[in-house]
Motif scaffolding. Structure first.
Motif, PDB file in Angstrom:
ATOM      1  N   ASP A 265      28.468 -15.280 -16.319  1.00 16.29           N
ATOM      2  CA  ASP A 265      29.340 -15.611 -15.078  1.00 16.29           C
ATOM      3  C   ASP A 265      28.889 -17.112 -14.485  1.00 16.29           C
ATOM      4  O   ASP A 265      29.653 -17.844 -14.024  1.00 16.29           O
ATOM      5  N   TYR A 266      27.596 -17.223 -14.250  1.00 23.91           N
ATOM      6  CA  TYR A 266      27.118 -18.158 -13.708  1.00 23.91           C
ATOM      7  C   TYR A 266      26.533 -19.530 -14.584  1.00 23.91           C
ATOM      8  O   TYR A 266      26.066 -20.356 -14.115  1.00 23.91           O
ATOM      9  N   GLY A 267      26.874 -19.279 -15.860  1.00 20.47           N
ATOM     10  CA  GLY A 267      26.537 -20.190 -16.855  1.00 20.47           C
ATOM     11  C   GLY A 267      25.084 -20.576 -17.011  1.00 20.47           C
ATOM     12  O   GLY A 267      24.693 -21.799 -17.210  1.00 20.47           O
ATOM     13  N   VAL A 268      24.225 -19.597 -16.777  1.00 22.49           N
ATOM     14  CA  VAL A 268      23.028 -19.822 -17.020  1.00 22.49           C
ATOM     15  C   VAL A 268      22.207 -18.974 -18.260  1.00 22.49           C
ATOM     16  O   VAL A 268      22.704 -17.837 -18.587  1.00 22.49           O
TER      17      VAL A 268
ATOM     18  N   ARG B 242      22.584  -7.825 -15.855  1.00 19.59           N
ATOM     19  CA  ARG B 242      22.300  -9.359 -15.285  1.00 19.59           C
ATOM     20  C   ARG B 242      22.683 -10.040 -16.770  1.00 19.59           C
ATOM     21  O   ARG B 242      22.875 -11.285 -16.405  1.00 19.59           O
TER      22      ARG B 242
ATOM     23  N   GLU C  39      16.217 -16.760 -17.442  1.00 19.27           N
ATOM     24  CA  GLU C  39      16.221 -16.106 -16.104  1.00 19.27           C
ATOM     25  C   GLU C  39      15.634 -14.783 -16.109  1.00 19.27           C
ATOM     26  O   GLU C  39      15.019 -14.602 -15.104  1.00 19.27           O
TER      27      GLU C  39
ATOM     28  N   GLY D  93      28.081 -22.591 -18.755  1.00 21.57           N
ATOM     29  CA  GLY D  93      28.093 -23.376 -17.512  1.00 21.57           C
ATOM     30  C   GLY D  93      28.247 -24.688 -17.647  1.00 21.57           C
ATOM     31  O   GLY D  93      27.991 -25.761 -16.759  1.00 21.57           O
TER      32      GLY D  93
ATOM     33  N   THR E 164      32.447 -21.389 -20.394  1.00 19.17           N
ATOM     34  CA  THR E 164      32.007 -20.771 -19.110  1.00 19.17           C
ATOM     35  C   THR E 164      30.491 -20.183 -19.141  1.00 19.17           C
ATOM     36  O   THR E 164      29.615 -20.219 -18.315  1.00 19.17           O
TER      37      THR E 164
ATOM     38  N   THR F  21      28.560 -14.109 -25.987  1.00 20.07           N
ATOM     39  CA  THR F  21      27.288 -13.989 -25.126  1.00 20.07           C
ATOM     40  C   THR F  21      26.211 -14.156 -26.159  1.00 20.07           C
ATOM     41  O   THR F  21      25.124 -14.911 -25.998  1.00 20.07           O
TER      42      THR F  21
ATOM     43  N   LYS G 148      26.095 -11.247 -15.363  1.00 20.00           N
ATOM     44  CA  LYS G 148      25.929 -12.004 -14.236  1.00 20.00           C
ATOM     45  C   LYS G 148      25.580 -13.698 -14.625  1.00 20.00           C
ATOM     46  O   LYS G 148      25.728 -14.316 -14.190  1.00 20.00           O
ATOM     47  N   SER G 149      24.664 -13.614 -15.697  1.00 18.71           N
ATOM     48  CA  SER G 149      24.322 -14.856 -16.350  1.00 18.71           C
ATOM     49  C   SER G 149      25.387 -15.529 -16.932  1.00 18.71           C
ATOM     50  O   SER G 149      25.600 -16.889 -16.813  1.00 18.71           O
TER      51      SER G 149
END
Length: 320
Positions: free
Chosen positions: A289-292, A283, A297, A115, A112, A81, A286-287
C-alpha cells in the motif's frame, strides 16, 4: 501524457464485443463473428501474414538476457506482490539491470506496489521510457497511462494485444539482465500474446503463484497445462499465504488450511519444483500500500527469508 498508438486498429468500428480482429487467424470464424456484417469479408481474407511487430520485438529483446513470466490461475494470490519483491531483489545487486512489465491491463497494481503510481510515461526518439523505481529498476504499465486510478480499462482482446506488442517493441528498456512480466490471472489473450510475441526471442521460464486452498490449486493446474501446451518452461511453484506469522511472537498459524496437500502435493503430482512457501505477514500488504520494499523494511520477517530463498533458487535455475 502518452497514449497508446491505436493498438486496436484492426477492429472495425461496428465489430461485435469480442471481435478477434481482422488480422486474427480466427477472423470471421469465431463464435463472436456470428451475425456480424463483416463476417463473410473477414472469413474470405487471404492467409494472415506474420505480425509486423515481431522483427521490432526481436530487436528490442536481443538486449534482454533473461525473461521471466509470473503467472497465477486465480486473482488475489499475491502474484503482483511477488513480482515486485522479485524485481527489488534482482535490483539489490547494483551490477544488474532489471525491468518489470505489467501486462495485467485491467488491474495494473504494479505502479502502486512499487510506489510510482503518480508517475507518467515519457517518449523520446528511441521510444517510450520506463518509469524508474531506482537507477537499475525500470517499470512499464498501462497504469501510468490512465487519467486516474479509478478509470476502468474496457478493451477488447486485440487492443490489449496491441498494447503488449507496443510495450515489447516501443519501450526503450536498454540492456537488461532480467525482464519480469507480471500477467493477469487466467490463460487468455494477454498470456497468449506475450508467449507469441516472445516466441522467437525466448522465454526463460515461468513462476507459478498459488495459495494453499484447493480452489486456488485447481486454477494453477490449468496454468500448468497452459505452459506445457505453449512450450513455456516452468521454473517452479510458490505457495503464498502459507500460514500466518505473528509480528510480535513470530508464531505461525495456518489460516488457509491445505486440505488437499497444498502446493507441496501439487508439485509432487506434476513433477514441478516447489520453490518455497511464503507465510502471511500483514506487513506485506502494508508495504504494498505504501509502495516500499517489504524485503528492505522487514528483513527479519520469516516471509522475507522465504522470499529471498525462493529468489536465490530462481537465480540458480536460470544460471544452469
Amino acid at each position: 501524457m502518452v497514449q497508446a498508438q491505436n493498438p486496436a486498429a484492426d477492429v472495425p468500428d461496428n465489430a461485435p464485443e469480442h471481435c478477434p480482429g481482422t488480422e486474427s487467424e480466427f477472423a470471421g470464424k469465431s463464435a463472436a463473428c456470428d451475425g456480424c456484417d463483416n463476417q463473410q469479408i473477414c472469413a474470405s481474407n487471404d492467409p494472415k501474414l506474420p505480425d509486423p511487430s515481431l522483427p521490432f520485438i526481436r530487436k528490442r529483446m536481443a538486449n534482454v538476457r533473461r525473461k521471466i513470466l509470473v503467472l497465477s490461475g486465480k486473482g488475489g494470490v499475491g502474484k503482483s506482490t511477488f513480482t515486485a519483491q522479485l524485481g527489488w531483489a534482482f535490483a539489490a545487486d547494483d551490477q544488474l539491470q532489471t525491468g518489470i512489465m505489467d501486462v495485467d491491463i485491467c488491474g495494473p497494481s504494479i505502479p502502486t506496489i512499487l510506489g510510482i503510481a503518480a508517475e507518467q510515461v515519457h517518449s523520446s526518439a528511441s521510444g517510450w521510457s520506463p518509469v524508474y523505481v531506482q537507477d537499475n529498476l525500470g517499470v512499464m504499465s498501462v497504469g501510468f497511462m490512465l487519467p486516474s486510478s479509478r478509470d476502468a480499462v474496457m478493451w477488447r482482446g486485440p487492443k490489449k494485444n496491441g498494447l503488449i506488442a507496443q510495450f515489447l517493441k516501443d519501450v526503450d528498456w536498454g540492456e537488461l539482465d532480467y525482464l519480469v512480466v507480471d500477467t493477469p490471472p487466467g490463460t487468455s489473450d494477454e498470456h497468449l500474446s506475450i508467449v507469441q510475441f516472445l516466441k522467437e526471442s525466448g522465454i526463460d521460464g515461468a513462476v507459478l503463484i498459488t495459495t494453499p486452498q484447493e480452489v486456488a490449486l485447481q486454477d494453477v493446474r490449468r496454468e500448468i497445462d497452459f505452459c506445457r501446451k505453449v512450450g513455456v518452461r516452468i521454473l517452479g511453484l510458490v505457495e503464498n499465504m502459507s500460514g500466518f506469522v505473528c509480528p510480535g511472537c513470530k508464531t505461525e498459524s495456518k489460516i488457509f488450511k491445505p486440505t488437499t496437500g497444498g502446493a507441496k502435493r501439487l508439485a509432487e503430482e506434476t513433477g514441478i519444483e516447489l520453490l518455497g512457501c511464503v507465510p502471511l505477514d500483514p506487513r506485506i500488504g502494508k508495504s504494498a500500500d505504501y509502495g516500499v520494499s517489504f524485503l528492505d523494511e522487514y528483513p527479519d520477517s520469516p516471509a522475507s527469508t522465504a522470499y529471498l530463498d525462493i529468489i536465490d533458487r530462481i537465480k540458480e535455475i536460470l544460471a544452469d
